[in-house]
Design a protein around this motif. Structure first.
Motif, PDB file in Angstrom:
ATOM      1  N   ASP A 195       0.844  -1.205   0.000  1.00  0.00           N
ATOM      2  CA  ASP A 195       0.000   0.000   0.000  1.00  0.00           C
ATOM      3  C   ASP A 195       0.876   1.252   0.000  1.00  0.00           C
ATOM      4  N   ALA A 196       1.886   1.269   0.879  1.00  0.00           N
ATOM      5  CA  ALA A 196       2.760   2.440   0.980  1.00  0.00           C
ATOM      6  C   ALA A 196       3.553   2.646  -0.309  1.00  0.00           C
ATOM      7  N   LEU A 197       4.075   1.551  -0.864  1.00  0.00           N
ATOM      8  CA  LEU A 197       4.804   1.660  -2.134  1.00  0.00           C
ATOM      9  C   LEU A 197       3.871   2.122  -3.252  1.00  0.00           C
ATOM     10  N   GLY A 198       2.636   1.611  -3.235  1.00  0.00           N
ATOM     11  CA  GLY A 198       1.664   2.015  -4.242  1.00  0.00           C
ATOM     12  C   GLY A 198       1.385   3.508  -4.199  1.00  0.00           C
ATOM     13  N   VAL A 199       1.260   4.053  -2.994  1.00  0.00           N
ATOM     14  CA  VAL A 199       1.069   5.505  -2.829  1.00  0.00           C
ATOM     15  C   VAL A 199       2.249   6.257  -3.432  1.00  0.00           C
ATOM     16  N   LYS A 200       3.453   5.809  -3.124  1.00  0.00           N
ATOM     17  CA  LYS A 200       4.669   6.452  -3.645  1.00  0.00           C
ATOM     18  C   LYS A 200       4.693   6.410  -5.172  1.00  0.00           C
ATOM     19  N   PHE A 201       4.373   5.249  -5.728  1.00  0.00           N
ATOM     20  CA  PHE A 201       4.386   5.098  -7.187  1.00  0.00           C
ATOM     21  C   PHE A 201       3.327   5.987  -7.835  1.00  0.00           C
ATOM     22  N   MET A 202       2.150   6.074  -7.225  1.00  0.00           N
ATOM     23  CA  MET A 202       1.085   6.910  -7.774  1.00  0.00           C
ATOM     24  C   MET A 202       1.508   8.372  -7.832  1.00  0.00           C
ATOM     25  N   LEU A 203       2.087   8.860  -6.760  1.00  0.00           N
ATOM     26  CA  LEU A 203       2.538  10.254  -6.732  1.00  0.00           C
ATOM     27  C   LEU A 203       3.594  10.509  -7.798  1.00  0.00           C
ATOM     28  N   GLU A 204       4.546   9.598  -7.929  1.00  0.00           N
ATOM     29  CA  GLU A 204       5.633   9.768  -8.892  1.00  0.00           C
ATOM     30  C   GLU A 204       5.123   9.708 -10.335  1.00  0.00           C
ATOM     31  N   ALA A 205       4.045   8.966 -10.562  1.00  0.00           N
ATOM     32  CA  ALA A 205       3.495   8.843 -11.920  1.00  0.00           C
ATOM     33  C   ALA A 205       2.413   9.888 -12.208  1.00  0.00           C
ATOM     34  N   GLY A 206       2.138  10.755 -11.234  1.00  0.00           N
ATOM     35  CA  GLY A 206       1.175  11.832 -11.455  1.00  0.00           C
ATOM     36  C   GLY A 206      -0.261  11.481 -11.150  1.00  0.00           C
ATOM     37  N   TYR A 207      -0.493  10.416 -10.392  1.00  0.00           N
ATOM     38  CA  TYR A 207      -1.853  10.031 -10.023  1.00  0.00           C
ATOM     39  C   TYR A 207      -2.202  10.563  -8.632  1.00  0.00           C
ATOM     40  N   ASN A 208      -3.489  10.662  -8.376  1.00  0.00           N
ATOM     41  CA  ASN A 208      -3.979  11.121  -7.079  1.00  0.00           C
ATOM     42  C   ASN A 208      -3.976   9.950  -6.092  1.00  0.00           C
ATOM     43  N   PRO A 209      -3.123   9.981  -5.072  1.00  0.00           N
ATOM     44  CA  PRO A 209      -3.029   8.837  -4.162  1.00  0.00           C
ATOM     45  C   PRO A 209      -4.268   8.634  -3.300  1.00  0.00           C
ATOM     46  N   GLU A 210      -5.100   9.688  -3.179  1.00  0.00           N
ATOM     47  CA  GLU A 210      -6.345   9.536  -2.419  1.00  0.00           C
ATOM     48  C   GLU A 210      -7.229   8.458  -3.048  1.00  0.00           C
ATOM     49  N   ALA A 211      -6.998   8.160  -4.324  1.00  0.00           N
ATOM     50  CA  ALA A 211      -7.790   7.143  -5.012  1.00  0.00           C
ATOM     51  C   ALA A 211      -7.578   5.759  -4.404  1.00  0.00           C
ATOM     52  N   MET A 212      -6.431   5.541  -3.758  1.00  0.00           N
ATOM     53  CA  MET A 212      -6.225   4.245  -3.129  1.00  0.00           C
ATOM     54  C   MET A 212      -7.151   4.068  -1.929  1.00  0.00           C
ATOM     55  N   ILE A 213      -7.447   5.157  -1.244  1.00  0.00           N
ATOM     56  CA  ILE A 213      -8.429   5.100  -0.156  1.00  0.00           C
ATOM     57  C   ILE A 213      -9.796   4.746  -0.728  1.00  0.00           C
ATOM     58  N   GLU A 214     -10.117   5.325  -1.877  1.00  0.00           N
ATOM     59  CA  GLU A 214     -11.387   5.009  -2.537  1.00  0.00           C
ATOM     60  C   GLU A 214     -11.446   3.535  -2.923  1.00  0.00           C
ATOM     61  N   VAL A 215     -10.322   2.972  -3.335  1.00  0.00           N
ATOM     62  CA  VAL A 215     -10.272   1.545  -3.659  1.00  0.00           C
ATOM     63  C   VAL A 215     -10.599   0.705  -2.427  1.00  0.00           C
ATOM     64  N   MET A 216     -10.055   1.095  -1.281  1.00  0.00           N
ATOM     65  CA  MET A 216     -10.354   0.368  -0.043  1.00  0.00           C
ATOM     66  C   MET A 216     -11.847   0.419   0.261  1.00  0.00           C
ATOM     67  N   GLN A 217     -12.460   1.573   0.009  1.00  0.00           N
ATOM     68  CA  GLN A 217     -13.898   1.718   0.251  1.00  0.00           C
ATOM     69  C   GLN A 217     -14.695   0.866  -0.729  1.00  0.00           C
ATOM     70  N   ILE A 218     -14.212   0.767  -1.956  1.00  0.00           N
ATOM     71  CA  ILE A 218     -14.866  -0.088  -2.955  1.00  0.00           C
ATOM     72  C   ILE A 218     -14.779  -1.551  -2.540  1.00  0.00           C
ATOM     73  N   LEU A 219     -13.618  -1.966  -2.034  1.00  0.00           N
ATOM     74  CA  LEU A 219     -13.448  -3.346  -1.583  1.00  0.00           C
ATOM     75  C   LEU A 219     -14.369  -3.652  -0.409  1.00  0.00           C
TER      76      LEU A 219
END
Length: 255
Positions: A195-219
């Motif tokens: 999860d932490a690495l995913g957040v880092k990768f998202m920021l570096e690639a220009g994505y909004n990391p808050e979307a990972m929280i939304e994924v958790m809510q979807i799950l």
């Protein structure tokens, strides 16, 4: 004579366990991409080979690849963007991203060496590209973190300890159960690191990391208020992961 036999069994059991521990400790190495020290018994070439060999098997278990080539290309495009803009590109792995046909199983997973999968059941619940990046970034984190290779080394140790306990004290079943409990606990730690690495990768690639929280809510919603079956054995409850994700967002946004 009977006592001597027991002593010999105990000695052999201790020797087997000691061998396993020495081998495990001797395989410790620092992951150059995460800085974490791990016990790894596989080379990167072996990881890649295992992933390539098992990818068709995993696909078959989920009904094969999804037939929509546009969706396949979209998944591959997002995955490639994450790899190209992060430390993942410096790893020796061959990243390939696959959309599985499975319309019922809400899941995503990574095999050793870079084979990454998401089911259509999860894909259709995602609302935007950033959320897809959150899922794929998390799975890339498993590959970069060498989590599968680490679990294989832990499993080898657990099996060796169980064999030693069986030989020395007829306690193999108990040792095996303890080993599986240890593996489960470590697996959940892997999820939080990914999860932490995913957040880092998202920021570096220009994505909004808050979307990972939304994924958790979807799950969580997909589970109907219960824990997600496909994540039960190795994934912490989505609600419990959200706080850690928030901490990772704050950490990497401020770096």
């Amino acid at each position: 004579m009977k006592l001597g036999g027991r002593a010999l069994k105990l000695f052999l059991g201790i020797a087997i366990v000691a061998f396993g521990l020495i081998r495990y400790c001797g395989s410790q190495e620092e992951n150059p991409y995460t800085g974490r020290t791990q016990a790894i018994s596989l080379s990167t070439e072996e990881e890649i080979a295992i992933g390539l060999q098992n990818a068709p098997i995993m696909a078959d278990q989920h009904g094969g690849m999804h037939p929509d080539q546009q969706l396949q290309d979209f998944v591959a495009q997002v995955g490639k963007k994450l790899v190209d803009h992060t430390i993942a590109q410096e790893t020796p792995y061959q990243y390939e991203f696959h959309l599985l046909r499975d319309p019922k199983t809400v899941n995503a997973f990574a095999l050793p060496g870079g084979q990454i999968f998401i089911t259509y059941a999860l894909m259709e619940r995602l609302e935007n590209e950033d959320q897809l990046a959150g899922v794929l970034g998390h799975e890339i984190g498993h590959v970069v973190g060498r989590h599968a290779a680490e679990r294989i080394a832990q499993s080898e140790l657990a099996n060796t300890v169980a064999t030693g306990a069986e030989v020395g004290a007829d306690a193999g079943m108990l040792a095996s159960q303890l080993g599986q409990t240890l593996l489960l606990k470590n697996g959940r730690g892997d999820e939080l690191e990914s999860d932490a690495l995913g957040v880092k990768f998202m920021l570096e690639a220009g994505y909004n990391p808050e979307a990972m929280i939304e994924v958790m809510q979807i799950l969580k919603a997909a589970s109907g208020g219960q824990r997600v079956p496909e994540f039960q054995s190795s994934h912490p409850d989505p609600e419990n992961r959200i706080q850690k994700i928030k901490e990772a967002i704050e950490k990497y946004q401020n770096n």
